[in-house]
Motif scaffolding. Structure first.
Motif, PDB file in Angstrom:
ATOM      1  N   PHE A  82       0.827  -1.210   0.000  1.00 42.75           N
ATOM      2  CA  PHE A  82       0.000   0.000   0.000  1.00 42.75           C
ATOM      3  C   PHE A  82       0.861   1.260   0.000  1.00 42.75           C
ATOM      4  CE2 PHE A  82      -2.727   3.247   2.018  1.00 42.75           C
ATOM      5  CZ  PHE A  82      -3.854   3.152   1.216  1.00 42.75           C
ATOM      6  N   ALA A  83       1.979   1.224   0.725  1.00 40.33           N
ATOM      7  CA  ALA A  83       2.863   2.390   0.789  1.00 40.33           C
ATOM      8  C   ALA A  83       3.421   2.733  -0.590  1.00 40.33           C
ATOM      9  CB  ALA A  83       3.999   2.138   1.772  1.00 40.33           C
ATOM     10  N   ASP A  84       3.739   1.726  -1.400  1.00 38.88           N
ATOM     11  CA  ASP A  84       4.234   1.978  -2.753  1.00 38.88           C
ATOM     12  C   ASP A  84       3.150   2.611  -3.615  1.00 38.88           C
ATOM     13  OD1 ASP A  84       6.736   0.856  -2.141  1.00 38.88           O
ATOM     14  OD2 ASP A  84       6.013  -1.161  -2.602  1.00 38.88           O
ATOM     15  N   TYR A  85       1.931   2.095  -3.459  1.00 39.29           N
ATOM     16  CA  TYR A  85       0.792   2.683  -4.175  1.00 39.29           C
ATOM     17  C   TYR A  85       0.612   4.147  -3.785  1.00 39.29           C
ATOM     18  CZ  TYR A  85      -4.060   4.248  -4.194  1.00 39.29           C
ATOM     19  OH  TYR A  85      -5.195   5.011  -4.296  1.00 39.29           O
ATOM     20  N   VAL A  86       0.693   4.441  -2.499  1.00 37.92           N
ATOM     21  CA  VAL A  86       0.478   5.803  -2.019  1.00 37.92           C
ATOM     22  C   VAL A  86       1.536   6.745  -2.580  1.00 37.92           C
ATOM     23  CG1 VAL A  86       0.547   7.288   0.035  1.00 37.92           C
ATOM     24  CG2 VAL A  86      -0.771   5.168   0.067  1.00 37.92           C
ATOM     25  N   ARG A  87       2.794   6.327  -2.545  1.00 40.13           N
ATOM     26  CA  ARG A  87       3.878   7.188  -3.045  1.00 40.13           C
ATOM     27  C   ARG A  87       3.691   7.511  -4.523  1.00 40.13           C
ATOM     28  NH1 ARG A  87       7.162   4.180   0.515  1.00 40.13           N
ATOM     29  NH2 ARG A  87       7.560   2.630  -1.103  1.00 40.13           N
ATOM     30  N   SER A  88       3.429   6.489  -5.330  1.00 38.59           N
ATOM     31  CA  SER A  88       3.312   6.725  -6.765  1.00 38.59           C
ATOM     32  C   SER A  88       2.055   7.514  -7.101  1.00 38.59           C
ATOM     33  CB  SER A  88       3.322   5.391  -7.528  1.00 38.59           C
ATOM     34  OG  SER A  88       2.218   4.593  -7.154  1.00 38.59           O
ATOM     35  N   THR A  89       0.979   7.285  -6.371  1.00 41.85           N
ATOM     36  CA  THR A  89      -0.266   7.995  -6.639  1.00 41.85           C
ATOM     37  C   THR A  89      -0.158   9.454  -6.191  1.00 41.85           C
ATOM     38  OG1 THR A  89      -1.521   5.936  -6.365  1.00 41.85           O
ATOM     39  CG2 THR A  89      -2.754   7.999  -6.248  1.00 41.85           C
ATOM     40  N   ALA A  90       0.444   9.688  -5.049  1.00 42.77           N
ATOM     41  CA  ALA A  90       0.640  11.055  -4.585  1.00 42.77           C
ATOM     42  C   ALA A  90       1.435  11.870  -5.606  1.00 42.77           C
ATOM     43  CB  ALA A  90       1.350  11.055  -3.234  1.00 42.77           C
ATOM     44  N   ALA A  91       2.392  11.229  -6.261  1.00 42.53           N
ATOM     45  CA  ALA A  91       3.231  11.928  -7.244  1.00 42.53           C
ATOM     46  C   ALA A  91       2.452  12.376  -8.473  1.00 42.53           C
ATOM     47  CB  ALA A  91       4.402  11.039  -7.652  1.00 42.53           C
ATOM     48  N   THR A  92       1.308  11.745  -8.736  1.00 41.91           N
ATOM     49  CA  THR A  92       0.500  12.142  -9.906  1.00 41.91           C
ATOM     50  C   THR A  92      -0.277  13.434  -9.656  1.00 41.91           C
ATOM     51  OG1 THR A  92      -1.529  10.956  -9.242  1.00 41.91           O
ATOM     52  CG2 THR A  92       0.161   9.697 -10.438  1.00 41.91           C
ATOM     53  N   GLY A  93      -0.446  13.798  -8.377  1.00 40.18           N
ATOM     54  CA  GLY A  93      -1.186  14.995  -8.054  1.00 40.18           C
ATOM     55  C   GLY A  93      -2.691  14.808  -7.960  1.00 40.18           C
ATOM     56  N   VAL A  94      -3.168  13.563  -8.081  1.00 38.61           N
ATOM     57  CA  VAL A  94      -4.613  13.329  -8.045  1.00 38.61           C
ATOM     58  C   VAL A  94      -5.219  13.723  -6.706  1.00 38.61           C
ATOM     59  CG1 VAL A  94      -4.480  10.916  -7.272  1.00 38.61           C
ATOM     60  CG2 VAL A  94      -6.425  11.670  -8.644  1.00 38.61           C
ATOM     61  N   TRP A  95      -4.427  13.656  -5.636  1.00 40.92           N
ATOM     62  CA  TRP A  95      -4.902  14.050  -4.310  1.00 40.92           C
ATOM     63  C   TRP A  95      -4.564  15.510  -3.970  1.00 40.92           C
ATOM     64  CZ3 TRP A  95      -2.255   8.983  -2.554  1.00 40.92           C
ATOM     65  CH2 TRP A  95      -3.164   7.916  -2.682  1.00 40.92           C
ATOM     66  N   GLY A  96      -4.055  16.233  -4.937  1.00 39.28           N
ATOM     67  CA  GLY A  96      -3.633  17.595  -4.687  1.00 39.28           C
ATOM     68  C   GLY A  96      -2.225  17.616  -4.108  1.00 39.28           C
ATOM     69  N   ARG A  97      -1.675  18.791  -3.980  1.00 38.62           N
ATOM     70  CA  ARG A  97      -0.296  18.924  -3.509  1.00 38.62           C
ATOM     71  C   ARG A  97      -0.241  19.908  -2.344  1.00 38.62           C
ATOM     72  NH1 ARG A  97       3.207  16.480  -6.954  1.00 38.62           N
ATOM     73  NH2 ARG A  97       2.434  16.039  -9.041  1.00 38.62           N
TER      74      ARG A  97
END
Length: 282
Positions: free
Chosen positions: A267-282
């Motif tokens: 899950f941590a790998d998913y979170v890191r890569s997804t956060a980098a896309t900006g879908v959750w905002g920055r």
């Protein structure tokens, strides 16, 4: 592409039901990357496929040798098993040799659909998945994450969140390799997390506090209705969540390891890569 590769590709044509969904589009991408022809099964495709309109099924199945079966909205919903059985029987009559069914882990009603696929006469593989990582970033829980408040009727139960990319990898293996025929795989991530812990990991990655709020089934159903979800659908969805998130799935499965010979994505790998896309905002 060589002539032999082209001939091989032409022999393996896959209909991906829900081909624009979380797992379906990933399956389409992987099969396409291998040079294998794919038909997307959706109401907007040509030819169209609609679970609610059996008149669309025959054309969608024409010329297919395998089908990835995902049922919308969920196998736990009324009518799902009958629809899957009818689809599986028609698929076999249409010349389909292999069916791969996406099933819900711990869903009692889903077992009926699984049995329908087993009894269809096709080569089959069952893929039972836990709660998707991508539910936090692709529809469903995306808006709650953006609002920094995730409310679910899950209490403090732990869930072995699984990544949609792992599911797609297993599905593609099952569609293209004979060794998966007759197997039922339980797909989970490598560790258990409560929803509060999952929300906290997302929050840490994006630098904001994401709160998890446990609510009762009644509160959750009422909230869905307030957001214009049809009452009947809200009731069924709430019943599904309270069933599968009652602790029955609070253990790890080894389906990814069995099918692919590697560990599932954390899950941590998913979170890191997804956060980098900006879908959750920055």
């Amino acid at each position: 592409m060589t002539e032999s590769t082209r001939e091989k590709a032409q022999e393996k044509t896959t209909l991906v039901l829900g081909g624009t969904g979380k797992t379906g589009r990933r399956v389409v991408e992987r099969l396409t990357a291998r040079g294998l022809p794919v038909r997307i099964g959706s109401r907007s495709a040509e030819p169209p496929f609609d679970w609610d309109d059996q008149a669309t099924w025959e054309r969608a199945l024409e010329g297919m040798t395998s089908v990835y079966v995902t049922y919308y909205p969920d196998l736990a919903f009324p009518g799902a098993a009958d629809a899957v059985r009818s689809l599986a029987e028609l698929a076999v009559r249409s010349g389909v040799r292999r069916l791969v069914l996406l099933s819900g882990r711990g869903e009692e009603e889903a077992a009926v659909s699984e049995q329908a696929v087993r009894e269809s006469g096709a080569e089959w593989t069952i893929v039972r998945a836990s709660f998707f990582n991508q539910n936090f970033s692709e529809h469903f829980l995306l808006e709650p994450v953006l609002s920094e408040e995730v409310a679910l009727p899950a209490g403090t139960v732990a869930e072995p969140f699984v990544d949609a990319d792992d599911i797609a990898d297993v599905v593609v293996a099952a569609l293209t390799e004979d060794r998966h025929v007759g197997r039922a795989y339980e797909l989970t991530g490598p560790r258990l997390l409560t929803f509060a812990e999952a929300a906290a990991e997302i929050g840490e990655a994006i630098g904001r506090e994401i709160r998890y709020i446990p609510v009762s089934a009644e509160q959750y159903e009422s909230a869905l209705v307030e957001y214009d979800v049809p009452a009947e659908y809200a009731k069924l969805l709430t019943e599904l969540f309270t069933q599968v998130l009652d602790g029955r799935n609070a253990h790890l499965g080894d389906g990814v390891q069995e099918a692919l010979g590697r560990e599932p994505r954390d899950f941590a790998d998913y979170v890191r890569s997804t956060a980098a896309t900006g879908v959750w905002g920055r």
